[in-house]
Design a protein around this motif. Structure first.
Motif, PDB file in Angstrom:
ATOM      1  N   PRO A 189       0.830  -1.220   0.000  1.00 21.85           N
ATOM      2  CA  PRO A 189       0.000   0.000   0.000  1.00 21.85           C
ATOM      3  C   PRO A 189       0.860   1.263   0.000  1.00 21.85           C
ATOM      4  O   PRO A 189       1.929   1.305   0.603  1.00 21.85           O
ATOM      5  N   ASN A 190       0.381   2.263  -0.710  1.00 19.26           N
ATOM      6  CA  ASN A 190       1.012   3.575  -0.767  1.00 19.26           C
ATOM      7  C   ASN A 190       2.355   3.585  -1.494  1.00 19.26           C
ATOM      8  O   ASN A 190       3.162   4.491  -1.316  1.00 19.26           O
ATOM      9  N   ALA A 191       2.581   2.586  -2.332  1.00 16.83           N
ATOM     10  CA  ALA A 191       3.809   2.582  -3.136  1.00 16.83           C
ATOM     11  C   ALA A 191       3.666   3.451  -4.374  1.00 16.83           C
ATOM     12  O   ALA A 191       4.658   3.747  -5.045  1.00 16.83           O
ATOM     13  N   GLY A 192       2.427   3.845  -4.692  1.00 15.52           N
ATOM     14  CA  GLY A 192       2.194   4.704  -5.852  1.00 15.52           C
ATOM     15  C   GLY A 192       1.578   3.988  -7.029  1.00 15.52           C
ATOM     16  O   GLY A 192       1.707   4.446  -8.174  1.00 15.52           O
ATOM     17  N   LYS A 193       0.865   2.887  -6.792  1.00 19.12           N
ATOM     18  CA  LYS A 193       0.305   2.103  -7.886  1.00 19.12           C
ATOM     19  C   LYS A 193      -0.725   2.897  -8.693  1.00 19.12           C
ATOM     20  O   LYS A 193      -0.689   2.900  -9.922  1.00 19.12           O
ATOM     21  N   SER A 194      -1.647   3.540  -8.000  1.00 18.47           N
ATOM     22  CA  SER A 194      -2.668   4.310  -8.717  1.00 18.47           C
ATOM     23  C   SER A 194      -2.058   5.487  -9.461  1.00 18.47           C
ATOM     24  O   SER A 194      -2.508   5.844 -10.558  1.00 18.47           O
ATOM     25  N   SER A 195      -1.023   6.088  -8.905  1.00 21.94           N
ATOM     26  CA  SER A 195      -0.335   7.183  -9.600  1.00 21.94           C
ATOM     27  C   SER A 195       0.306   6.680 -10.884  1.00 21.94           C
ATOM     28  O   SER A 195       0.283   7.363 -11.917  1.00 21.94           O
ATOM     29  N   LEU A 196       0.891   5.476 -10.830  1.00 17.26           N
ATOM     30  CA  LEU A 196       1.498   4.898 -12.033  1.00 17.26           C
ATOM     31  C   LEU A 196       0.436   4.609 -13.085  1.00 17.26           C
ATOM     32  O   LEU A 196       0.625   4.897 -14.275  1.00 17.26           O
ATOM     33  N   VAL A 197      -0.692   4.044 -12.650  1.00 14.97           N
ATOM     34  CA  VAL A 197      -1.775   3.758 -13.595  1.00 14.97           C
ATOM     35  C   VAL A 197      -2.254   5.039 -14.256  1.00 14.97           C
ATOM     36  O   VAL A 197      -2.440   5.104 -15.472  1.00 14.97           O
ATOM     37  N   ASN A 198      -2.452   6.082 -13.472  1.00 14.62           N
ATOM     38  CA  ASN A 198      -2.897   7.361 -14.026  1.00 14.62           C
ATOM     39  C   ASN A 198      -1.882   7.926 -15.010  1.00 14.62           C
ATOM     40  O   ASN A 198      -2.244   8.507 -16.039  1.00 14.62           O
ATOM     41  N   ALA A 199      -0.600   7.773 -14.692  1.00 14.09           N
ATOM     42  CA  ALA A 199       0.442   8.275 -15.590  1.00 14.09           C
ATOM     43  C   ALA A 199       0.453   7.496 -16.895  1.00 14.09           C
ATOM     44  O   ALA A 199       0.636   8.067 -17.974  1.00 14.09           O
ATOM     45  N   LEU A 200       0.259   6.188 -16.810  1.00 13.51           N
ATOM     46  CA  LEU A 200       0.227   5.372 -18.023  1.00 13.51           C
ATOM     47  C   LEU A 200      -0.979   5.700 -18.886  1.00 13.51           C
ATOM     48  O   LEU A 200      -0.905   5.723 -20.111  1.00 13.51           O
ATOM     49  N   LEU A 201      -2.113   5.952 -18.237  1.00 10.64           N
ATOM     50  CA  LEU A 201      -3.346   6.261 -18.971  1.00 10.64           C
ATOM     51  C   LEU A 201      -3.470   7.745 -19.285  1.00 10.64           C
ATOM     52  O   LEU A 201      -4.326   8.146 -20.065  1.00 10.64           O
ATOM     53  N   GLN A 202      -2.633   8.549 -18.622  1.00 14.40           N
ATOM     54  CA  GLN A 202      -2.637   9.997 -18.811  1.00 14.40           C
ATOM     55  C   GLN A 202      -3.989  10.614 -18.484  1.00 14.40           C
ATOM     56  O   GLN A 202      -4.447  11.546 -19.119  1.00 14.40           O
ATOM     57  N   ASN A 203      -4.657  10.058 -17.468  1.00 13.86           N
ATOM     58  CA  ASN A 203      -5.881  10.684 -16.954  1.00 13.86           C
ATOM     59  C   ASN A 203      -6.124  10.193 -15.543  1.00 13.86           C
ATOM     60  O   ASN A 203      -5.601   9.174 -15.124  1.00 13.86           O
TER      61      ASN A 203
END
Length: 462
Positions: free
Chosen positions: A190-204
């Motif tokens: 948890p809190n490693a930044g998974k959702s941030s990475l997904v958002n960066a990959l999807l650019q939204n």
């Protein structure tokens, strides 16, 4: 990698779900008992009918409006299965007309799925009296009720024909189920930044990004296009240590994460650069290896540490020194929030997928193997000399090799690692866990003797 559609068997307790599950797969795996609720967990196994392959899921019985914690957990397990299912086999009991539980389950299915995804089977149609109840199941509103007897096999073949009809439209002439070119699971603490990475990959901003650990409770799938290829991205809840999993919702987030690893081609293990690799992380890696998936280790939050031109190289060297199992696992440093090196991640994932699917020509493989064992023979073993005969690659969607030799049970771990490292470095299996089996050759096997030796498999454990 090929992905199979999912067929989930659901229903109230004690209607025969596990019996039908075992009948379809022709093996006794699920525990069968007359006591309601024996199946508390979900069982997954790949099966085939009329040339159509699918993953079959056996679930615990749904108990509507229950307040018992164990029953609530079973219901949550069923909800997870329904989220994954392409077709749901709704099983009812012909020994009585539709019960309150049947009506409530049918209503849940109608709310969450379309009619084409639901098939109703009425089990235990072993007598004429039982068959007389079949018309009453039309009132459930989930389509035609099919009369079957899972225990005796009556009507099961005809019902399975209807199941594969629903699945067959997604197959091509070669029997391959099509969905996407690459499936990637983003996993980690948890809190490693998974959702941030997904958002960066999807650019939204597709998922909620928060500084509070554990914001993402579920595994969330998104299919998008990258350089003309369809990619399925699975954003999972963080894996926690079992001792810390107290809330049932956290427990099921962990189950979803483990299932996401199984569904993926390549797993992206996201690490917080400010924290070291832990035993828990290695357990996650062991799970990836167990499921024969590819792996990329990603060091996130690279902007938070002091560094120079040698910092990353030192980190990689120290990590591989501490965990030799990761010697061929690619690593990359990123900053998901700023987008630093994020797009390189997908290029690396496609490269790892290519390694997973790589086939080595038989002649090339045997010629290399002959040279390896000739230039570096196995150490001498007293009384039981090891003689190598040949090697072959299995037809799997991950690198799996069979080595035929005498006395496979005397093979040393060091020599196993030597051959594995040669395969990885010679044929570029970067990002994969090469599996090696050591077996007696055919003629020696037919002489009888110790069965444990004949079927000996040398396993690599992390």
């Amino acid at each position: 990698m090929e992905h199979l559609p999912v067929v989930a068997i659901v229903g109230a307790p004690n209607v025969g779900k596990s019996t039908l599950f075992n009948r379809i797969i022709r093996r006794k795996i699920a525990v069968i008992d007359d006591m309601p609720g024996v199946t508390r967990d979900r069982n997954y196994i790949d099966s085939v009918w009329n040339g159509v392959r699918f993953t079959l899921v056996d679930t615990g019985g749904i108990i509507p409006d229950t307040k018992k914690e164990l029953d609530l957990e079973v219901n949550r397990q069923v909800e997870i299965a329904l989220e994954e299912a392409d077709v749901v086999v709704y099983l009812a009991d012909a020994q009585q007309t539709p019960t309150y539980a049947d009506i409530e389950i049918a209503a849940r299915l109608r709310r969450g799925m379309n009619e084409e995804q639901i098939l109703l089977a009425v089990n235990k149609c072993d007598t004429r009296d039982a068959e007389l109840t079949i018309p009453s199941f039309w009132e459930l509103g989930v389509g035609k009720p099919y009369a079957i007897s899972a225990a005796h096999g009556q009507g099961v073949a005809h019902f399975l024909d209807r199941v594969v009809e629903r699945l067959h439209k997604n197959y091509d002439s070669k029997g391959t189920y099509h969905s996407y070119s690459l499936s990637v699971a983003v996993i980690g603490r948890p809190n490693a930044g998974k959702s941030s990475l997904v958002n960066a990959l999807l650019q939204n901003e597709r998922t909620i990004v928060s500084e509070v650990a554990g914001t993402t409770r579920d595994s969330i799938d998104t299919v998008f296009e990258y350089e003309g290829e369809a990619v399925k991205l699975i954003d999972t809840a963080g894996l926690r240590k079992k001792a810390r999993v107290k809330e049932s919702v956290e427990y099921y987030s962990n189950l979803r994460t483990l299932r996401s690893i199984y569904r993926a081609d390549v797993c992206l293990l996201l690490m917080d650069t400010t924290e070291p690799l832990t035993t828990q992380d290695m357990r996650v890696i062991r799970r990836v290896k167990h499921d024969n998936r590819g792996l990329i280790l990603i060091w996130n939050k690279w902007d938070l540490i002091e560094k120079n031109s040698k910092t990353f190289d030192i980190l990689v060297k120290e990590t591989r020194a501490s965990f030799p199992e990761l010697h061929n696992i690619p690593m990359i440093s990123i900053c998901a929030l700023s987008g630093l090196r994020v797009q390189r991640v997908l290029d690396m994932a496609f490269a790892v997928q290519k390694s997973l699917n790589r086939r080595i020509p038989r002649y090339e493989l045997e010629r290399a193997f002959e040279w390896w064992v000739k230039t570096n023979p196995h150490p001498y073993t007293v009384g039981e000399k090891i003689k190598f005969f040949s090697i072959k690659q299995e037809k799997t969607n991950y690198p799996h090799f069979i080595v035929f030799c005498t006395n496979p049970h005397r093979m040393t771990d060091a020599y196993c690692n030597y051959l594995r490292n040669k395969l990885v470095s010679t044929f570029d299996f970067t990002g994969t866990f090469v599996k090696l089996d050591f077996r007696l050759p055919g003629k020696a096997r037919n002489r009888g003797g110790d069965e444990d030796v004949t079927g000996f498999v040398k396993e690599y454990t992390l």
